[in-house]
Design a protein around this motif. Structure first.
Motif, PDB file in Angstrom:
ATOM      1  N   TYR A 475       0.826  -1.206   0.000  1.00  0.00           N
ATOM      2  CA  TYR A 475       0.000   0.000   0.000  1.00  0.00           C
ATOM      3  C   TYR A 475       0.859   1.254   0.000  1.00  0.00           C
ATOM      4  O   TYR A 475       0.634   2.195  -0.784  1.00  0.00           O
ATOM      5  N   VAL A 479       0.875   3.773  -3.161  1.00  0.00           N
ATOM      6  CA  VAL A 479       0.335   5.125  -2.950  1.00  0.00           C
ATOM      7  C   VAL A 479       1.391   6.167  -3.298  1.00  0.00           C
ATOM      8  O   VAL A 479       1.107   7.170  -3.971  1.00  0.00           O
ATOM      9  N   ILE A 483       1.108   9.100  -6.213  1.00  0.00           N
ATOM     10  CA  ILE A 483       1.269  10.528  -5.934  1.00  0.00           C
ATOM     11  C   ILE A 483       2.342  11.124  -6.855  1.00  0.00           C
ATOM     12  O   ILE A 483       2.180  12.219  -7.402  1.00  0.00           O
ATOM     13  N   TYR A 486       0.870  11.548 -10.222  1.00  0.00           N
ATOM     14  CA  TYR A 486      -0.071  12.676 -10.225  1.00  0.00           C
ATOM     15  C   TYR A 486       0.678  14.000 -10.305  1.00  0.00           C
ATOM     16  O   TYR A 486       0.289  14.914 -11.046  1.00  0.00           O
ATOM     17  N   GLU A 492      -6.023  13.275 -12.337  1.00  0.00           N
ATOM     18  CA  GLU A 492      -6.634  13.202 -11.014  1.00  0.00           C
ATOM     19  C   GLU A 492      -6.958  11.773 -10.573  1.00  0.00           C
ATOM     20  O   GLU A 492      -7.117  11.517  -9.383  1.00  0.00           O
ATOM     21  N   ALA A 495      -4.490  10.529  -7.957  1.00  0.00           N
ATOM     22  CA  ALA A 495      -4.716  11.074  -6.621  1.00  0.00           C
ATOM     23  C   ALA A 495      -5.937  10.423  -5.957  1.00  0.00           C
ATOM     24  O   ALA A 495      -5.935  10.138  -4.754  1.00  0.00           O
ATOM     25  N   THR A 496      -6.968  10.177  -6.743  1.00  0.00           N
ATOM     26  CA  THR A 496      -8.184   9.557  -6.202  1.00  0.00           C
ATOM     27  C   THR A 496      -7.908   8.144  -5.702  1.00  0.00           C
ATOM     28  O   THR A 496      -8.332   7.755  -4.601  1.00  0.00           O
ATOM     29  N   ALA A 498      -4.971   6.906  -4.879  1.00  0.00           N
ATOM     30  CA  ALA A 498      -4.051   7.003  -3.738  1.00  0.00           C
ATOM     31  C   ALA A 498      -4.808   7.309  -2.454  1.00  0.00           C
ATOM     32  O   ALA A 498      -4.549   6.716  -1.395  1.00  0.00           O
ATOM     33  N   ARG A 499      -5.749   8.217  -2.537  1.00  0.00           N
ATOM     34  CA  ARG A 499      -6.528   8.573  -1.350  1.00  0.00           C
ATOM     35  C   ARG A 499      -7.374   7.388  -0.881  1.00  0.00           C
ATOM     36  O   ARG A 499      -7.479   7.115   0.317  1.00  0.00           O
ATOM     37  N   SER A 500      -7.992   6.678  -1.819  1.00  0.00           N
ATOM     38  CA  SER A 500      -8.834   5.535  -1.471  1.00  0.00           C
ATOM     39  C   SER A 500      -8.021   4.436  -0.781  1.00  0.00           C
ATOM     40  O   SER A 500      -8.451   3.865   0.230  1.00  0.00           O
ATOM     41  N   THR A 502      -5.182   4.802   0.810  1.00  0.00           N
ATOM     42  CA  THR A 502      -4.744   5.308   2.115  1.00  0.00           C
ATOM     43  C   THR A 502      -5.856   5.170   3.152  1.00  0.00           C
ATOM     44  O   THR A 502      -5.616   4.764   4.300  1.00  0.00           O
ATOM     45  N   GLN A 503      -7.090   5.474   2.750  1.00  0.00           N
ATOM     46  CA  GLN A 503      -8.205   5.334   3.682  1.00  0.00           C
ATOM     47  C   GLN A 503      -8.415   3.875   4.065  1.00  0.00           C
ATOM     48  O   GLN A 503      -8.731   3.564   5.222  1.00  0.00           O
TER      49      GLN A 503
END
Length: 543
Positions: A475, A479, A483, A486, A492, A495-496, A498-500, A502-503
């Motif tokens: 992960y 990620v 980034i 990006y 984008e 980034a989307t 990567a954020r998912s 990370t969550q």
């Protein structure tokens, strides 16, 4: 070869399949093996390695293929074979245990544990007679002094639990410029000021340390830091650890001058070193760094790229049962292949001088770059560069006819993420659009095939079919690579995703009573203790 398959049948790891016909009745790690050990009250013998590991091959040949040794192992233990690259979580647990017990670690890693997985003793490579004695002695102790074994297991497990756990502290953590200066000055003092890298032998190219010095130099602009970075990078690139004709780095040098490599080539080393040389090239514009970047990417694409466009894990150190055979040269071979260019090229690569290894064999290396060599011998630098290119092409072509080292064809998400980052860094340093296009292509394949519909990641792909839930390392590295993509492309989607991801880590990997994340999500697949990775190794800490 032993004729019957053991319980490794059906596995896809090249390392496990190397042991499929051992007379040792190996099991893969899993519920079947652990339950059988409990029912039969047998201690576990967890043996861990990887397919490119030279000493793993040696111990297999000497002990695991021997029917007398195998009978002892089968009678007294439930034997489990683990690919450390598939299951770094298991490797972390038993490596930490062995390092606590013996003060050192390595592979092959052989650890004895209670049927519930708690380790109590272990080591690395053992020659056959010593190994047979250890098997008998452990069996005797387990049978007659179980209470002592249990106390040892409890002590080791407690020690392993404490190695990576950091409790939540009150107040604000301080990290000031004086503290940074003290840390980086200390790191600089640990470096070899003559040969580069860390002091002594063996010498590992640890990219994270050199990159840290390069970043610190960008803040303070103090010459000793950039001098050490350049010394590290130039010495590695001119040494035997670097494949002078095919590109790419071996895992480490066994000596203190980068001369004699341990010949296996790992994707994770080469990816990180491409990134390191790319960052350094932005600062120095050194043409040697550009050459290393392009040739190492060339090696990875030529020898580690899958038909799907992803990247395999490693090349073995051995071919034809001999370490390094694919890469070394005898003087007569060079004379026959290079003809009239041979005398000059032999001087450049220090043949039968510093390059001499053993039994008439040479490991190609150099002590000067092209311009310095041309100046020393009063040559036209452009003409000599042409001679060198021609000679390298001839040697590379001749080498293709040799029997190649074994390929570990695992496709690992985290290691592919390192290569995405490497290609992106190479693009920002050199401006070659094909590097960015390839990085985007690999990222697309991982997004499409390594993430399931619930948003979780897989560790490994067989072809494009996912296997093994990912670890924190996968992960974190994926990620970070998204980034980086990006930042360069401004697409984008990176980034989307990567954020998912990370969550997902926050929701499923967070540790109790600590701000750290567990290395494994969920229940850790039956491991005795959770692992919290806090130290940078060759691959940086996932936390």
């Amino acid at each position: 070869m032993f004729k019957e398959q053991n319980h490794l049948a059906g596995q896809t790891s090249p390392y496990l399949l190397q042991h499929l016909y051992n007379p040792v009745d190996w099991y893969p790690w899993g519920e079947e093996a652990l339950q059988k050990a409990k029912v039969e009250n047998k201690p576990l013998l967890v043996s861990i390695g990887y397919s490119a590991c030279h000493w793993c091959h040696v111990m297999e040949r000497e002990s695991f293929e021997d029917e007398v040794v195998a009978r002892l192992m089968n009678d007294y233990f439930l034997c489990i074979k683990v690919d450390r690259e598939e299951r770094p979580d298991i490797d972390h647990l038993y490596m930490d245990a062995v390092q606590l017990i013996s003060g050192h670690g390595g592979w092959p890693l052989n650890c004895f544990a209670l049927p519930d997985g708690r380790p109590f003793w272990g080591g690395t490579y053992f020659p056959p007679d010593q190994w047979k004695g250890i098997l008998k002695r452990i069996h005797e102790l387990y049978s007659s002094q179980y209470g002592d074994i249990l106390k040892q297991a409890e002590s080791v497990t407690t020690g392993v639990t404490g190695t990576g756990f950091v409790e939540i502290a009150e107040g604000q953590a301080a990290f000031s410029r004086p503290e940074a200066t003290m840390f980086f000055s200390g790191l600089l003092r640990q470096m070899d000021a003559v040969e580069g890298g860390s002091r002594g032998a063996p010498k590992f190219p640890v990219p994270v340390s050199t990159l840290a010095l390069l970043h610190y130099h960008s803040q303070v602009k103090e010459k000793p830091f950039t001098d050490q970075v350049n010394l590290n990078l130039r010495k590695m690139a001119m040494g035997g650890i670097y494949d002078q004709i095919g590109g790419g780095f071996a895992r480490y040098a066994t000596d203190d001058r980068w001369r004699i490599p341990h010949f296996e080539k790992m994707l994770y080393d080469n990816a990180q070193l491409v990134s390191l040389y790319a960052h350094a090239y932005k600062v120095t514009s050194d043409p040697m760094y550009k050459e290393v970047i392009t040739d190492t990417i060339g090696f990875v694409n030529r020898e580690l790229r899958s038909s799907d466009g992803l990247f395999y894990a490693a090349l073995d150190a051995d071919s034809e049962g001999e370490e390094g055979r694919y890469y070394v040269w005898k003087e007569l071979e060079l004379d026959e292949i290079l003809g009239e260019d041979a005398p000059l090229i032999k001087k450049f690569y220090r043949i039968n001088e510093k390059a001499f290894w053993e039994q008439g064999k040479n490991i190609l290396l150099r002590e000067q770059d092209i311009s310095a060599f041309a100046s020393t011998y009063k040559l036209d630098v452009n003409k000599f560069a042409d001679v060198l290119k021609r000679s390298r092409r001839k040697l590379l072509a001749a080498r293709q006819y040799r029997i190649r080292p074994g390929l570990d064809n695992k496709v690992l998400t985290g290691w592919n993420a390192l290569m995405i980052e490497a290609l992106t860094d190479a693009y920002t340093a050199l401006g070659f659009p094909e590097y960015l296009e390839q990085a985007a292509s690999v990222a697309r394949l991982l997004i499409d095939h390594a993430i399931d519909r619930h948003g979780s990641l897989y560790r490994k792909l067989d072809g494009l079919h996912p296997h093994i839930p990912a670890f924190l390392e996968d992960y974190a590295l994926f990620v970070r690579s998204l980034i980086k993509l990006y930042e360069v492309s401004m697409d984008e989607e990176y980034a989307t995703v990567a954020r998912s991801l990370t969550q997902y880590v926050i929701d499923h990997f967070a540790g109790d009573d600590t701000h750290l994340f567990r290395f494994s999500g969920g229940d850790g697949d039956g491991l005795a203790v959770p692992h919290f990775e806090v130290y940078d190794n060759v691959i940086p800490s996932s936390n």
